[in-house]
Design a protein around this motif. Structure first.
Motif: not given
Length: 477
Positions: A31, A35, A123, A155-156, A159
């Motif tokens: 994450t 990000s 996250w 991104p979360m 991940a």
């Protein structure tokens, strides 16, 4: 099957705590760097060009590449031990007609549940870390003032998907042995180890060793003005070499036992592996564990895989930390000795930040592994107590093992770090002899010892408690 998976997790929370921490760190790491990638992609071109240096995308890629690999290495390691602590229960399920497919489904369910439980905290931690790191990069001029972390969930989600993919793949490999052998053999195998290291594992270890050597050669041949590339290649090479050590570890432990142990056992029969350790480590081990040598000797010769599993995370901690420390010091020394600037204060800060992150991951792996390795020996300790061993004797044996594990792990890690630092030094300083900060190296050794010895002894104190007969019967965990 879902209720059974949850029941196993409730029954053995300690076994899944290490896996949960490893997955949390992996999700937070992906994450974090995801990000930063998103921040670079969504920022205006003018904001990206306002930054000095290689740019946010290059920094996030170079910084995150190794960090993500190490994070998932820690996940695979923690998952293997979480399943290993359930080996007996899975074997019992096989004996009461559970199919191999059902056993694998149980393991997959545990991985999915654990990943989902730590996803939200991971996250949140990754998002906070991304904003903090970006703010520091802006302050140092490495990112433009208009660059911001976007609110996108991509991104979360990446991940989470990556953590699930790695966890499920690793669980499939870990559950393969118990699910493919006959039920009666599975129950017997739950308390023993493989007699030999498999050919596929050895071949993979040889391949990793060759790959690590090629990466170090690539690092050594980079010109001084491309020191960043040399550093990344050397660091990646050290990680690949450590993976080779992990793959070939059981065989190496047996070879060391055969080569170093036989002469000492011949000279002092009955002292066994404790004498082997004393021959290497000297008087401290002899003073720590008098009379417990034959127990430790049996552990070394009968459980080489377990010994290797305990040594590898210590080597990971020392190898990665030592590589980063030596490279940073060597680059700084090269910059001061030449007219051209090979490094800068910002470069040094980035390497130190990466060192801190990698050391954190390696420390988590070390603690997870050592606690799991020691905790799973409760039944073994109970059997020894039933045949007359006292708790002080068992703790002296564990102390000797902890000292030896620390020493071997430090030596392996130092060898990898030395090879990687030599390759990097050849690139930036024209010499294969790196600059060695002696005080910093001693701090790494002290940190490895501070994690290893207390971790084993504290877990051992808990493992030798309780009624021995009840523990042998499996009535208590």
């Amino acid at each position: 099957m879902t209720s059974l998976a949850l029941g196993q997790m409730r029954r053995r929370p300690a076994a899944f705590l290490g896996l949960a921490v490893a997955l949390f760190l992996a999700i937070a790491t992906v994450t974090l760097f995801g990000s930063l990638f998103a921040a670079d992609v969504t920022s205006p071109t003018a904001a990206r060009k306002a930054a000095d240096g290689p740019g946010l995308m290059a920094i996030a890629g170079a910084f995150g590449e190794i960090a993500v690999l190490v994070a998932f290495f820690v996940v695979v390691n923690a998952l293997g031990f979480a399943l290993r602590q359930q080996h007996r229960e899975l074997a019992l399920l096989r004996t009461i007609a559970a199919t191999p497919r059902q056993a694998r489904r149980l393991v997959r369910g545990q991985v999915i549940v654990t990943t989902l439980l730590v996803a939200a905290p991971g996250w949140a931690a990754g998002a906070v870390a991304a904003r903090s790191l970006l703010a520091e990069l802006r302050r140092r001029g490495m990112a433009g003032p208009g660059v911001r972390v976007p609110g996108t969930p991509v991104p979360m989600l990446v991940a989470l998907a990556a953590a699930l993919a790695v966890g499920l793949a690793a669980s499939a490999v870990a559950a393969r042995r118990i699910s493919r052998i006959p039920p009666a053999a599975a129950l017997t195998a739950s308390s023993t180890e493989h007699g030999r290291t498999g050919a596929p594992r050895l071949l993979a270890g040889i391949g990793a060793l060759v790959g690590g050597g090629l990466l170090l050669r690539l690092a050594a041949t980079r010109p001084a003005e491309r020191s960043d590339e040399a550093g990344q290649a050397a660091l990646l090479g050290s990680l690949v070499l450590l993976i080779a050590v992990a793959l070939a570890g059981p065989l190496a432990a047996r070879v060391v036992a055969a080569v170093l142990g036989a002469p000492v056992r011949a000279l002092a029969p009955g002292a066994g592996w404790l004498a082997d350790a004393a021959a290497v480590l000297g008087a401290p081990v002899r003073a720590l564990a008098p009379g417990a040598g034959w127990l430790a000797d049996a552990n070394l010769r009968g459980y080489a895989r377990r010994l290797s599993s305990a040594v590898v995370p210590v080597a990971l901690l020392v190898g990665l930390s030592g590589t980063m420390l030596l490279m940073t010091h060597t680059a700084g020394r090269a910059a001061g000795a030449t007219a051209t600037t090979v490094t800068s204060a910002t470069d040094t800060w980035l390497r130190q930040a990466e060192l801190a992150l990698l050391a954190c991951f390696a420390a988590v792996s070390t603690v997870n592994t050592l606690v799991a390795v020691t905790a799973e020996r409760r039944r073994e300790f109970a059997l020894l107590r039933l045949v007359g061993a006292t708790r002080p004797q068992l703790l002296r044996m564990l102390t000797a093992e902890a000292v030896l594990i620390t020493a071997v792990g430090v030596l392996l890690g130092a060898a990898v770090a030395g090879a990687a630092a030599a390759a990097f030094s050849s690139a930036v300083a024209g010499s294969a002899v790196p600059s060695v900060p002696v005080a910093g190296c001693w701090w790494i050794v002290a940190g490895a010892a501070a994690l290893t010895v207390p971790g084993i002894l504290v877990t051992g104190l808990r493992a030798v408690r309780g009624p021995a007969a009840e523990l042998v019967g499996g009535g208590r965990d």
